[in-house]
Write an enzyme that holds these catalytic residues in place. Structure first.
Site, PDB file in Angstrom:
ATOM      1  N   ARG A 118       0.823  -1.223   0.000  1.00 30.84           N
ATOM      2  CA  ARG A 118       0.000   0.000   0.000  1.00 30.84           C
ATOM      3  C   ARG A 118       0.853   1.268   0.000  1.00 30.84           C
ATOM      4  NH1 ARG A 118      -5.617  -0.687   1.816  1.00 30.84           N
ATOM      5  NH2 ARG A 118      -6.191  -2.620   0.803  1.00 30.84           N
ATOM      6  N   ARG A 132      -3.474   6.610   1.044  1.00 33.53           N
ATOM      7  CA  ARG A 132      -4.021   7.800   1.709  1.00 33.53           C
ATOM      8  C   ARG A 132      -3.093   8.489   2.686  1.00 33.53           C
ATOM      9  NH1 ARG A 132      -9.386   4.870   3.509  1.00 33.53           N
ATOM     10  NH2 ARG A 132      -7.802   3.246   3.499  1.00 33.53           N
ATOM     11  N   ARG A 135      -6.800  11.480  -5.851  1.00 29.97           N
ATOM     12  CA  ARG A 135      -8.058  10.759  -5.666  1.00 29.97           C
ATOM     13  C   ARG A 135      -9.246  11.708  -5.707  1.00 29.97           C
ATOM     14  NH1 ARG A 135     -10.775   7.074  -1.040  1.00 29.97           N
ATOM     15  NH2 ARG A 135     -12.106   8.873  -0.876  1.00 29.97           N
ATOM     16  N   ASP A 166      -6.843  -2.810  -7.367  1.00 33.62           N
ATOM     17  CA  ASP A 166      -7.367  -3.476  -6.174  1.00 33.62           C
ATOM     18  C   ASP A 166      -7.650  -4.940  -6.478  1.00 33.62           C
ATOM     19  OD1 ASP A 166      -8.296  -2.596  -3.343  1.00 33.62           O
ATOM     20  OD2 ASP A 166      -9.762  -4.077  -4.006  1.00 33.62           O
ATOM     21  N   TYR A 171     -15.076 -11.685   0.087  1.00 37.06           N
ATOM     22  CA  TYR A 171     -15.798 -10.431  -0.183  1.00 37.06           C
ATOM     23  C   TYR A 171     -17.041 -10.681  -1.037  1.00 37.06           C
ATOM     24  CZ  TYR A 171     -11.811  -7.962   1.792  1.00 37.06           C
ATOM     25  OH  TYR A 171     -10.855  -7.505   2.648  1.00 37.06           O
TER      26      TYR A 171
HETATM   27  O1  CP3 Z   1      -0.040  -1.743  -2.467  1.00 38.13           O
HETATM   28  C1  CP3 Z   1      -0.347  -0.846  -3.276  1.00 38.13           C
HETATM   29  O2  CP3 Z   1       0.063   0.339  -3.169  1.00 38.13           O
HETATM   30  C2  CP3 Z   1      -1.140  -1.235  -4.509  1.00 38.13           C
HETATM   31  C3  CP3 Z   1      -2.548  -1.051  -4.467  1.00 38.13           C
HETATM   32  C4  CP3 Z   1      -3.453  -1.942  -3.642  1.00 38.13           C
HETATM   33  C5  CP3 Z   1      -4.678  -1.474  -3.130  1.00 38.13           C
HETATM   34  N1  CP3 Z   1      -5.355  -2.517  -2.577  1.00 38.13           N
HETATM   35  C6  CP3 Z   1      -5.130  -0.075  -3.216  1.00 38.13           C
HETATM   36  C7  CP3 Z   1      -6.237   0.353  -2.360  1.00 38.13           C
HETATM   37  C8  CP3 Z   1      -3.373  -3.307  -3.335  1.00 38.13           C
HETATM   38  C9  CP3 Z   1      -2.251  -4.283  -3.593  1.00 38.13           C
HETATM   39  C10 CP3 Z   1      -4.596  -3.656  -2.666  1.00 38.13           C
HETATM   40  C11 CP3 Z   1      -4.902  -5.027  -2.217  1.00 38.13           C
HETATM   41  C12 CP3 Z   1      -6.112  -5.283  -1.424  1.00 38.13           C
HETATM   42  N2  CP3 Z   1      -7.337  -4.684  -1.534  1.00 38.13           N
HETATM   43  C13 CP3 Z   1      -6.221  -6.303  -0.461  1.00 38.13           C
HETATM   44  C14 CP3 Z   1      -5.144  -7.295  -0.109  1.00 38.13           C
HETATM   45  C15 CP3 Z   1      -4.059  -6.704   0.687  1.00 38.13           C
HETATM   46  C16 CP3 Z   1      -4.437  -6.289   2.073  1.00 38.13           C
HETATM   47  O3  CP3 Z   1      -4.343  -5.095   2.355  1.00 38.13           O
HETATM   48  O4  CP3 Z   1      -4.798  -7.169   2.854  1.00 38.13           O
HETATM   49  C17 CP3 Z   1      -7.523  -6.272   0.054  1.00 38.13           C
HETATM   50  C18 CP3 Z   1      -8.079  -7.159   1.148  1.00 38.13           C
HETATM   51  C19 CP3 Z   1      -8.229  -5.263  -0.636  1.00 38.13           C
HETATM   52  C20 CP3 Z   1      -9.667  -4.905  -0.493  1.00 38.13           C
HETATM   53  C21 CP3 Z   1      -9.839  -3.485  -0.158  1.00 38.13           C
HETATM   54  N3  CP3 Z   1      -9.602  -2.434  -1.019  1.00 38.13           N
HETATM   55  C22 CP3 Z   1     -10.257  -2.953   1.073  1.00 38.13           C
HETATM   56  C23 CP3 Z   1     -10.609  -3.763   2.307  1.00 38.13           C
HETATM   57  C24 CP3 Z   1     -10.272  -1.558   0.924  1.00 38.13           C
HETATM   58  C25 CP3 Z   1     -10.704  -0.530   1.921  1.00 38.13           C
HETATM   59  C26 CP3 Z   1      -9.510  -0.283   2.762  1.00 38.13           C
HETATM   60  C27 CP3 Z   1      -9.605   0.956   3.560  1.00 38.13           C
HETATM   61  O5  CP3 Z   1      -8.650   1.125   4.319  1.00 38.13           O
HETATM   62  O6  CP3 Z   1     -10.563   1.745   3.413  1.00 38.13           O
HETATM   63  C28 CP3 Z   1      -9.816  -1.254  -0.366  1.00 38.13           C
HETATM   64  C29 CP3 Z   1      -9.638   0.095  -0.948  1.00 38.13           C
HETATM   65  C30 CP3 Z   1      -8.232   0.457  -1.348  1.00 38.13           C
HETATM   66  N4  CP3 Z   1      -7.432  -0.300  -2.131  1.00 38.13           N
HETATM   67  C31 CP3 Z   1      -7.541   1.670  -1.037  1.00 38.13           C
HETATM   68  C32 CP3 Z   1      -6.301   1.610  -1.675  1.00 38.13           C
HETATM   69  C33 CP3 Z   1      -5.227   2.683  -1.717  1.00 38.13           C
HETATM   70  C34 CP3 Z   1      -8.106   2.825  -0.227  1.00 38.13           C
HETATM   71  C35 CP3 Z   1      -8.987   3.529  -1.181  1.00 38.13           C
HETATM   72  C36 CP3 Z   1      -9.154   4.962  -0.893  1.00 38.13           C
HETATM   73  O7  CP3 Z   1     -10.071   5.282  -0.110  1.00 38.13           O
HETATM   74  O8  CP3 Z   1      -8.420   5.782  -1.472  1.00 38.13           O
END
Ligand code: CP3
Length: 354
Positions: free
Chosen positions: A27, A31, A40, A77, A154
């Site tokens: 990640r 944010r 964003r 994602d 999910y």
């Molecule tokens: O690592 C990186 O920088 C690459 C991008 C990336 C994202 N999600 C961007 C993202 C990667 C590799 C993921 C993987 C992901 N997404 C996983 C597996 C890894 C982990 O963290 O366990 C999972 C379970 C998800 C599902 C997901 N996507 C969730 C649960 C959420 C909400 C998280 C939150 O904190 O609100 C997301 C959204 C998401 N994916 C964000 C980002 C940067 C936040 C989105 C935002 O509000 O800008």
């Protein structure tokens, strides 16, 4: 395509000697960076950002401008795959991902089929090729997907879950239906990752965030088996050397010993298993990636440096370690604190390499 200028990450995944330990952060685009929040806002919402190759490229590169990182990761994602399967992904502000049409019964599962990946997920492959071009060989680009099990949690729960009641119920009551669902997600994921490789991804990571919610036999059946299918079916012989694969089951612990035999190059390790122990589980057959507790980044620079020193010492001497956190960086972290971590890896790791 430009020659790769920094291959320390790919070399470490292949357990080849390096002068220091490479570092990237799960990640790393996100944010905690004010410049990410700005882009964003420009995009409107998270999925619009993912669907815009120019903006997805911009946020992928942002952390590389600030920190001396050894890899970029595609901005996207894991839930793009179920979105392509027709479940209707959306994000409720502050509440994480949701699906309009979750798949909660055997009847709903029977209605699913593998989509046309090229048209449904073409925006991801556009992002990959755009990012690869913009990187100009500075560092390698990681492509990724979720593990079928984690993605299915999910799809069935319809949202983030703590106890996975519905899908674990399905695993017990109607395992065949769950296996059918997992097959469809697995086949889609194989095509999705192969298209990322085709578009320019130089390493692949599979995120199995929720595999450890299963008891070990069920983990092997419902999570590891599908990751095995993915590893077996990736078109990895692209250039002179095979595209390396990293598997990450959060909380794997002793299950790391089962994951070794999939044919992956590396395993991600979270902070609940120390790297020295993990290295014994895997008998140095694969590289290890991790595993500083993300919460450490809230502490002072001195504590962060000590955390880096302890993590490097825990892995010990020799090749095959990729420095990372044990899970993603959280939005509350001051960017300067990540700078302290990255600088500490550069400064403290050469002593562990010949
Ligand atoms: O690592 C990186 O920088 C690459 C991008 C990336 C994202 N999600 C961007 C993202 C990667 C590799 C993921 C993987 C992901 N997404 C996983 C597996 C890894 C982990 O963290 O366990 C999972 C379970 C998800 C599902 C997901 N996507 C969730 C649960 C959420 C909400 C998280 C939150 O904190 O609100 C997301 C959204 C998401 N994916 C964000 C980002 C940067 C936040 C989105 C935002 O509000 O800008």
């Amino acid at each position: 395509m430009a020659e790769l200028k920094n291959d320390v990450f790919l070399r470490a995944l292949r357990r080849q000697p390096t002068a220091r330990t490479p570092v990237w952060i799960m990640r790393q685009a996100g944010r905690y960076l004010p410049e990410y929040r700005e882009v964003r806002a420009e995009a409107g919402d998270f999925m619009s950002l993912c669907r815009n190759a120019r903006l997805a490229c911009e946020v992928t590169l942002q952390p590389l401008r600030r920190f001396r990182l050894d890899a970029a990761i595609l901005f996207s994602d894991i839930l793009t795959v179920p979105d392509a399967l027709g479940l209707g992904l959306y994000f409720e502000t502050g509440e994480g991902p949701r699906f309009k049409r979750p798949v909660q019964s055997a009847a709903a599962i029977r209605k699913l089929s593998v989509p046309d990946v090229g048209s449904e997920l073409g925006y991801v492959f556009d992002a990959v090729s755009t990012i690869r071009k913009a990187l100009d060989g500075e560092v390698p680009l990681i492509g990724f997907a979720g593990s079928p099990w984690t993605v299915a949690t999910y799809m069935v729960e319809g949202r983030s879950s703590r106890d996975f009641k519905t899908i674990r119920g399905l695993a017990k009551e109607d395992p065949q239906a769950l296996l059918t669902l997992l097959d469809i997600v697995t086949e889609t994921t194989v095509q999705y990752l192969n298209a990322q490789i085709e578009a320019g991804a130089q390493a692949i990571m599979v995120f199995d965030t929720w595999g450890s919610a299963l008891e070990p036999d069920d983990y092997r059946r419902f999570s590891l088996a599908n990751m095995q299918t993915i590893v077996d079916n990736l078109a990895r012989d692209k250039g002179a050397e095979r595209i390396p694969v990293i598997l990450f089951t959060k909380g794997a612990g002793a299950l790391l010993a089962d994951m070794v035999d999939t044919g992956c190059e590396a395993l991600g390790v979270d902070w609940t298993t120390d790297l020295g122990t993990a290295r014994r589980y895997v008998e140095d057959k694969v590289a290890l990636q991790g595993n500083l507790d993300p919460a450490t980044l809230r502490e002072s620079p001195a504590v962060i440096r000590q955390g880096v020193a302890d993590t490097l010492a825990s892995y010990g001497h020799g090749p095959g370690h990729v420095f990372n956190l044990g899970h993603g960086i959280t939005p509350d972290i001051a960017p300067e604190h990540l700078g302290v971590l990255v600088d500490a890896v550069h400064e403290l790791s050469p002593q562990y390499h010949d």
